[in-house]
Write a protein that holds these residues in place. Structure first.
Motif, PDB file in Angstrom:
ATOM      1  N   SER A   9      -2.616   6.173 -10.342  1.00 21.24           N
ATOM      2  CA  SER A   9      -3.220   5.894  -8.813  1.00 21.24           C
ATOM      3  C   SER A   9      -3.519   4.335  -8.975  1.00 21.24           C
ATOM      4  CB  SER A   9      -4.607   6.800  -8.510  1.00 21.24           C
ATOM      5  OG  SER A   9      -5.037   6.263  -7.315  1.00 21.24           O
ATOM      6  N   PRO A  32     -11.769   0.317  -5.382  1.00 20.55           N
ATOM      7  CA  PRO A  32     -12.302   1.198  -6.119  1.00 20.55           C
ATOM      8  C   PRO A  32     -13.796   0.534  -6.912  1.00 20.55           C
ATOM      9  CG  PRO A  32     -10.056   0.925  -6.845  1.00 20.55           C
ATOM     10  CD  PRO A  32     -10.443   0.452  -5.385  1.00 20.55           C
ATOM     11  N   LYS A  37       0.730  -1.417   0.082  1.00 18.59           N
ATOM     12  CA  LYS A  37      -0.025   0.009  -0.143  1.00 18.59           C
ATOM     13  C   LYS A  37       0.721   1.248   0.070  1.00 18.59           C
ATOM     14  CE  LYS A  37      -3.851   1.531   2.570  1.00 18.59           C
ATOM     15  NZ  LYS A  37      -4.847   1.189   3.703  1.00 18.59           N
ATOM     16  N   LEU A  58      -3.816   2.121  -6.684  1.00 19.32           N
ATOM     17  CA  LEU A  58      -4.758   1.345  -5.821  1.00 19.32           C
ATOM     18  C   LEU A  58      -6.045   1.906  -6.035  1.00 19.32           C
ATOM     19  CD1 LEU A  58      -2.319   0.623  -2.819  1.00 19.32           C
ATOM     20  CD2 LEU A  58      -3.232  -1.013  -4.411  1.00 19.32           C
ATOM     21  N   GLY A  59      -6.024   3.225  -6.374  1.00 18.91           N
ATOM     22  CA  GLY A  59      -7.359   3.931  -6.225  1.00 18.91           C
ATOM     23  C   GLY A  59      -8.161   3.956  -7.387  1.00 18.91           C
ATOM     24  N   SER A  60      -7.530   3.572  -8.665  1.00 16.96           N
ATOM     25  CA  SER A  60      -8.214   3.688  -9.875  1.00 16.96           C
ATOM     26  C   SER A  60      -8.856   2.172 -10.259  1.00 16.96           C
ATOM     27  CB  SER A  60      -7.201   4.013 -10.963  1.00 16.96           C
ATOM     28  OG  SER A  60      -7.519   3.282 -12.122  1.00 16.96           O
ATOM     29  N   PRO A  61      -9.991   2.149 -10.727  1.00 17.63           N
ATOM     30  CA  PRO A  61     -10.677   0.852 -10.713  1.00 17.63           C
ATOM     31  C   PRO A  61      -9.976   0.091 -12.142  1.00 17.63           C
ATOM     32  CG  PRO A  61     -12.150   2.533 -11.416  1.00 17.63           C
ATOM     33  CD  PRO A  61     -10.889   3.256 -10.776  1.00 17.63           C
ATOM     34  N   VAL A 102       0.254   3.738  -3.234  1.00 17.51           N
ATOM     35  CA  VAL A 102      -0.603   4.900  -3.274  1.00 17.51           C
ATOM     36  C   VAL A 102      -0.013   5.881  -4.011  1.00 17.51           C
ATOM     37  CG1 VAL A 102      -1.554   4.585  -0.787  1.00 17.51           C
ATOM     38  CG2 VAL A 102       0.527   5.715  -1.364  1.00 17.51           C
ATOM     39  N   LYS A 103      -1.181   6.835  -4.306  1.00 20.38           N
ATOM     40  CA  LYS A 103      -1.021   7.654  -5.510  1.00 20.38           C
ATOM     41  C   LYS A 103       0.460   8.619  -5.023  1.00 20.38           C
ATOM     42  CE  LYS A 103      -3.049  10.665  -8.554  1.00 20.38           C
ATOM     43  NZ  LYS A 103      -4.603  11.698  -8.974  1.00 20.38           N
ATOM     44  N   ILE A 117      -5.592  -4.047   2.281  1.00 16.45           N
ATOM     45  CA  ILE A 117      -5.000  -2.883   1.654  1.00 16.45           C
ATOM     46  C   ILE A 117      -6.263  -2.212   1.315  1.00 16.45           C
ATOM     47  CG2 ILE A 117      -4.576  -1.837  -0.705  1.00 16.45           C
ATOM     48  CD1 ILE A 117      -2.474  -4.306  -0.914  1.00 16.45           C
ATOM     49  N   PHE A 118      -7.548  -2.814   1.313  1.00 13.81           N
ATOM     50  CA  PHE A 118      -8.597  -1.939   0.725  1.00 13.81           C
ATOM     51  C   PHE A 118      -9.816  -1.951   2.088  1.00 13.81           C
ATOM     52  CE2 PHE A 118      -7.329  -3.124  -3.255  1.00 13.81           C
ATOM     53  CZ  PHE A 118      -7.006  -2.113  -3.835  1.00 13.81           C
TER      54      PHE A 118
END
Lengths: 447, 296
Positions: B149, B242, B127, B151-154, B131-132, B235-236
């Motif tokens: 991103s 996402p 993570k 981890l944040g982008s689907p 991360v971004k 992580i999530f």
């Protein structure tokens, strides 16, 4: 012949083992009691008192400040009650209730535990899994000094299942340093959402820092209520909040485009109570439960001062409420309920305990306790007290979404749909409607 | 008769010696398995007294949109992570099979990620890296590349998780390495005499030589991949990432059990997973029988 014998043996062993697994609780408890009694005999000889030695387990979630204060208070309790030994089980919020619910369902929960009444209380009470405090009120448990309003937060069908450990509620919390950096004036209690928008836009344009971290569930709930829409009736019946929620999402999406809120891919899946953009000082404000402010403050990436005020729009459209949270609950499977209630009473009422615990669980509810600690408060603790006073003054009514059976699904669903519309998968109104539908189905399933 | 008696006595000692293991397997594996099968036909919600409701939990699955999402994500993950991991493990095994000085140390070092593999610490490290504003993007930025991103982008989240799996290539690598060691050197020498190049040797000697290890690895890794849980859960924060793009099957069934307390439904989901894994394993087994022949 040989084969048959071994088969029989194995079968017998299996049956024994399975029986052992099935009747888990009873067996262990008896041994524990046995042990305690031997210990008690030894200790009784030492101290000369004839009382039976009792061991209690207590559990809570929180961060370091809460852990340290509570442990110290428990030491004091054991000092005052030499026949009671208290074993503490504590951790952070993540995973606490997963563990607790499993313990409750298997009858191995602690004698006393801190419970999230927002989410888990109603389901547990409806399934008769909580210890009833009624027989102890007025005896081991003194509640004369405890405000009636606050007690309702741990009642189900009129039965008292717990005593809230503190007064709390959502407030607007802001990082003074970022406001100073941008040369923007500090928020006030009279702020409208237009004031918020103007200030946060200026902050983003000047500093590149976001106005607010990804909106919390508490903010969403407050903004829905500010439109005059409530989530549940006093009986815990779900109301149709689709349209109001859709409007809130629409507002969020707009703010996300202009930098008032951070882009979703910075936060989704990376946001937790211990790790978010407000704590890393990349966002100027947040809406959060005021009691968690001191621990958040301690976890922040830079030395900063925090300010608090009412959530914007409160003076214009209400929505503020005081919440009596984190009830100390009696374990239904406790084999020493009287001592357990004595411990609850100690944590709620004892002036010496109050001086140690201060505001680690929000502001204590009993008036006498508040008077005891008020002169001692400074810094963040004083802010918390002031914040709760603000909430008490501005509360119009409380919402009862926490009495909805199966309400555990509400927070997850409202956040999921917030992301779904934020990523452009659904329109804001579709997301609002979908959230209501999902929650409604879940509630119907659990009835 | 006397002999028989002594033998029984010996058996008893044997059984008592393995009793700790037996207790473990019966109490913590067999009993929960039986229990979850029974629960899958009830409306158990952790708090109530379970009522028998027939196959309702199983039929509910077919109307559950999120169930389909979880199945899609899981199969996608299996198809990405397993081949990538196997390939990577094979490459590393080939390198570590070279006769170099101090190769033993390298073998040990390369196995370390697998020892740390399923731990929470590694998930948290992952993570922090992805991360971004994490280490990977900082590294990319120093080359003038604008990182995504991860981890944040689907779009990328599932790949990032798959990469974590690939990184834990150690156990497959060790199996490959053992296989490579078993290939007789004479085959390579004979091929060299016949004028085979490096590539021809690899295709005609190495690959057939390690086929049994390959099929073992594919099978084991596939079964493991279906059950991926700890890292994405950490992580999530126990959610599906996402837009639920990392809603792996086991996370979904965990959510039902411990977030919404639909233990009955969750048990049914587990048994459906068993069927899925068994089905995939059978297909793999059939393919291996059809196309590989170890005896030749």
């Amino acid at each position: 012949m040989r084969k048959r014998t071994s088969v029989t043996l194995v079968t017998a062993a299996m049956a024994l083992l399975l029986a052992g697994c099935g009747g888990s609780g009873g067996g262990t408890q008896t041994t524990t009691q046995g042990n305690t009694q031997t210990e008690a005999a030894g200790q009784a000889a030492d101290s000369g008192s004839g009382t039976e030695q009792v061991e209690l387990r207590i559990s809570w979630w929180g961060s370091d400040a809460r852990h340290e204060a509570t442990l110290e208070a428990l030491d004091l309790f054991m000092e005052k009650n030499p026949n009671i030994k208290v074993v503490a089980e504590y951790q952070g919020f993540d995973g606490y209730h997963d563990k607790l619910m499993t313990q409750i369902s298997s009858g191995t929960e602690p004698d006393v535990y801190q419970l999230d009444n927002n989410v888990y209380f109603a389901s547990l009470a409806a399934n008769d899994k909580l210890g009833d405090l009624t027989p102890y009120i007025g005896n081991q448990l003194k509640l004369d000094d405890y405000p009636e309003d606050a007690l309702t937060w741990a009642q189900y069908n009129g039965v008292q299942y717990g005593v809230p450990s503190g007064l709390n509620g959502p407030l607007f919390i802001w990082n003074k340093k970022i406001f100073d950096e941008a040369g923007v004036e500090y928020p006030t209690d009279d702020w409208s959402w237009e004031d918020f928008e103007k200030a946060c836009q200026e902050i983003y344009d000047k500093t590149g820092k976001y106005g607010m971290k990804e909106p919390s569930y508490f903010l969403t709930m407050t903004m829905v209520r500010q439109q005059g829409q409530w989530f549940a009736t006093e009986e815990g019946e779900l109301l149709d909040f689709s349209a109001a929620l859709g409007n809130v999402y629409e507002q969020y999406n707009k703010w996300r485009e202009t930098g008032i809120f951070p882009p979703l891919d910075m936060t989704v899946g990376q946001e937790s109570q211990q790790d978010n953009l407000f704590l890393s000082c990349d966002a100027a404000c947040e809406v959060n439960h005021i009691a968690t402010m001191p621990q958040d403050h301690a976890a922040m990436a830079e030395e900063v001062e925090l300010g608090i005020s009412l959530v914007p729009g409160t003076k214009q459209s209400g929505g503020a409420y005081m919440l009596a949270s984190m009830p100390w609950t009696l374990g239904k499977s406790s084999s020493h309920p009287e001592e357990a209630v004595k411990l609850i009473d100690f944590l709620i009422n004892d002036p010496d305990a109050a001086k140690i615990l201060m505001t680690v669980r929000g502001v204590p509810a009993p008036q006498s306790v508040r008077d005891t600690i008020a002169p001692m408060l400074e810094g963040d603790a004083l802010l918390v007290m002031e914040g709760v006073d603000l909430l008490i003054e501005n509360t119009e009514r409380i919402d009862y979404e926490w009495l909805v059976p199966g309400s555990a699904v509400i927070e997850n669903t409202i956040m999921d749909e917030q992301y779904a519309t934020g990523y452009g998968q659904k329109t804001s109104q579709e997301a609002g409607a979908a959230a209501y539908q999902t929650i409604l189905e879940s509630v119907q399933n659990s009835q | 008769m006397r002999r028989k008696k002594r033998k029984n006595g010996a058996n008893l000692i044997g059984y008592s010696l393995i009793a700790p293991w037996l207790i473990g397997i019966f109490c913590f594996q067999l009993w929960p398995i039986i229990h979850s099968f029974l629960m899958s036909f009830t409306d158990y919600n952790l708090l109530n007294t379970p009522q028998f409701i027939g196959a309702a939990n199983y039929s509910k699955m077919f109307q559950d949109e999120n169930f389909y999402q979880a199945v899609r994500v899981t199969f996608k993950y299996v198809f990405i992570a397993v081949p990538a991991k196997i390939l990577f493990a094979l490459c590393i095994a080939l390198i570590l099979n070279l006769k170099l000085k101090g190769i033993g140390i390298y073998r040990t070092i390369y196995y370390i990620p697998s020892i740390l593999g399923s731990s929470i610490a590694v998930a948290i490290l992952w993570k922090a890296l992805f991360v971004k504003d994490g280490a990977i993007n900082a590294l990319l930025a120093s080359f003038g590349i604008q990182g995504a991103s991860w981890l944040g982008s689907p779009k990328y989240a599932l790949f990032t998780i798959s990469l974590l799996t690939v990184w834990q290539f150690g156990s497959s690598m060790v199996v490959f390495l053992a296989g490579l060691k078993q290939i007789p050197m004479e085959l390579y020498e004979a091929a060299a005499v016949d004028g085979a190049g490096r590539w021809a040797k690899f295709i005609h000697i190495t690959i057939p030589g390690i086929m049994p290890m390959m099929s073992f690895n594919v099978l084991m890794q596939t079964i493991n991949a279906f059950q991926m849980f700890a890292a994405p859960y950490t992580i999530f924060n126990g959610r599906g990432g996402p837009l639920n793009s990392v809603m792996l099957y086991v996370i979904y069934l965990y959510q039902h059990a411990f977030k919404y307390f639909n233990v009955g439904y969750s048990s049914a989901l587990s048994w459906a997973l068993l069927v899925m894994i068994a089905g995939t394993a059978l297909i793999l087994h059939f393919l291996q029988k059809r196309f590989l022949n170890y005896d030749d």
